[in-house]
Design an enzyme around this catalytic site. Structure first.
Site, PDB file in Angstrom:
ATOM      1  N   GLU A   1       0.877  -1.172   0.069  1.00 37.22           N
ATOM      2  CA  GLU A   1       0.120   0.027   0.009  1.00 37.22           C
ATOM      3  C   GLU A   1       0.842   1.310   0.093  1.00 37.22           C
ATOM      4  O   GLU A   1       1.923   1.106   0.356  1.00 37.22           O
ATOM      5  CB  GLU A   1      -1.112   0.019   1.320  1.00 37.22           C
ATOM      6  CG  GLU A   1      -2.288  -0.772   1.219  1.00 37.22           C
ATOM      7  CD  GLU A   1      -3.276  -0.204   0.334  1.00 37.22           C
ATOM      8  OE1 GLU A   1      -2.974   0.912  -0.264  1.00 37.22           O
ATOM      9  OE2 GLU A   1      -4.262  -0.848   0.193  1.00 37.22           O
TER      10      GLU A   1
ATOM     11  N   GLU B   1     -13.238  -6.070   9.595  1.00 39.97           N
ATOM     12  CA  GLU B   1     -13.930  -6.787   8.876  1.00 39.97           C
ATOM     13  C   GLU B   1     -14.439  -6.343   7.492  1.00 39.97           C
ATOM     14  O   GLU B   1     -15.200  -7.083   7.109  1.00 39.97           O
ATOM     15  CB  GLU B   1     -14.946  -7.477   9.797  1.00 39.97           C
ATOM     16  CG  GLU B   1     -14.507  -8.033  11.137  1.00 39.97           C
ATOM     17  CD  GLU B   1     -15.691  -8.531  11.982  1.00 39.97           C
ATOM     18  OE1 GLU B   1     -16.962  -8.459  11.691  1.00 39.97           O
ATOM     19  OE2 GLU B   1     -15.261  -8.761  13.150  1.00 39.97           O
TER      20      GLU B   1
ATOM     21  N   ASN C   1     -10.235   5.181   1.803  1.00 41.84           N
ATOM     22  CA  ASN C   1      -9.112   4.972   0.940  1.00 41.84           C
ATOM     23  C   ASN C   1      -9.236   6.262  -0.215  1.00 41.84           C
ATOM     24  O   ASN C   1      -9.993   7.020  -0.217  1.00 41.84           O
ATOM     25  CB  ASN C   1      -9.350   3.793  -0.225  1.00 41.84           C
ATOM     26  CG  ASN C   1      -8.608   2.524   0.422  1.00 41.84           C
ATOM     27  OD1 ASN C   1      -7.407   2.640   0.749  1.00 41.84           O
ATOM     28  ND2 ASN C   1      -9.268   1.476   0.477  1.00 41.84           N
TER      29      ASN C   1
ATOM     30  N   ASP D   1      -9.770   2.032  -4.420  1.00 42.49           N
ATOM     31  CA  ASP D   1      -8.828   1.788  -3.510  1.00 42.49           C
ATOM     32  C   ASP D   1      -7.701   3.009  -3.717  1.00 42.49           C
ATOM     33  O   ASP D   1      -8.396   4.250  -3.521  1.00 42.49           O
ATOM     34  CB  ASP D   1      -8.006   0.480  -3.823  1.00 42.49           C
ATOM     35  CG  ASP D   1      -7.352   0.082  -2.216  1.00 42.49           C
ATOM     36  OD1 ASP D   1      -6.840   0.776  -1.487  1.00 42.49           O
ATOM     37  OD2 ASP D   1      -7.205  -1.259  -2.147  1.00 42.49           O
TER      38      ASP D   1
END
Length: 292
Positions: free
Chosen positions: A17, A120, A148, A199
């Site tokens: 990332e 989660e 994100n 993302d």
């Protein structure tokens, strides 16, 4: 000009990332979120260095005064590269055990914005926060499942931000003097036109937004009005984030994840790699360092 995608000679990440190109050092930084590691290399992926951090890491930014600010599972920390020490600053969601700080970037004025995510990836438990130059923290949004893609238009007046689980990128009118969000609208709805999820993202010098389509395996370039301008296929579906770098800011670096996920349509031999995309014909914008 032909688009080329090359794999950098660096270790595969469990959850790569946060690519960050620093124009002063001419170095690329990125992280392995679940591997709790920061990496640094030159434009070709050589001269590799790495540092471990004490918790899962969501993003980092470099400080104007040296060192970095990192967003860890338990909040904002200052990080010293010489000692490898992470010093806590603030954990605005210390009472919520299922969240951790995730993606973050610095605005044009030197403030660091980062948001939380639900481990989660189900519920809107987290918020978006601004770390100010005096180390105080201001909450800007709430109800976020997976924060994100924070990034700004070239003039800093428009802020882009995604909740991956809602499959939307929003655009906000951004007050450059205060760092406050003044309005919000849907910029891009992945559920309508794309197969994956938004993302990591960045903005090029022409004001177009580049987002990865995680689980879709494509780079998406959006025009300032939110329409899709270009789609570029990648070697893996599991791409996670993007950043322009290199001496001329014309290389698009793309991180990916090696952790398995449901729905992949192909064998991910290069999953977890860092890719360098060239021949795009566009350039990025230098990233600002945190001023605090």
């Amino acid at each position: 000009m032909m688009v080329r995608v090359e794999t950098l000679p660096v270790p595969a990440c469990d959850l790569g990332e946060g690519p960050l190109w620093d124009v002063d050092e001419q170095r690329l930084y990125w992280i392995d979120s679940h591997g709790a590691t920061i990496y640094r290399a030159d434009a070709q992926g050589k001269d590799l260095q790495s540092w471990c951090v004490p918790e899962h890491i969501g993003s980092l930014c470099l400080r104007k005064a040296g060192g970095a600010i990192v967003s860890l599972r338990n909040g904002f920390h200052e990080f010293d590269f010489a000692s490898g020490r992470a010093t806590p600053i603030a954990d605005p969601e210390s009472g919520i055990r299922r969240t951790r700080l995730n993606d973050g970037k610095v605005d044009r004025q030197g403030r660091f914005l980062a948001g939380y995510m639900d481990y989660e990836e189900r519920e809107g438990l987290g918020g978006l926060y601004r770390l100010n130059s005096d180390r105080s923290v201001t909450q800007l949004e709430d109800g976020i499942a997976v924060s994100n893609g924070p990034c700004w238009s070239p003039d800093g007046g428009t802020f882009y931000f995604a909740d991956s689980m809602q499959r939307r990128i929003w655009s906000y009118k951004y007050d450059t003097a205060t760092g406050d969000l003044l309005s919000r609208r849907v910029f891009a709805d992945f559920a309508l036109h794309l197969r994956g999820y938004p993302d990591g993202a960045t903005v090029d010098a022409d004001g177009f937004v580049w987002s990865v389509e995680v689980y879709g395996g494509r780079l998406v370039r959006f025009a300032p009005d939110g329409t899709i301008d270009r789609l570029i296929g990648m070697p893996v579906d599991s791409i996670t984030s993007v950043m322009f770098g290199g001496a001329d800011l014309d290389i698009l670096y793309v991180t990916s994840m090696a952790r398995p996920f449901l729905g992949s349509r192909r064998l991910e031999r290069e999953a977890g790699a860092v890719f360098a995309v060239t021949g795009l014909g566009v350039r990025g914008i230098p990233e600002t360092r945190f001023v605090g």
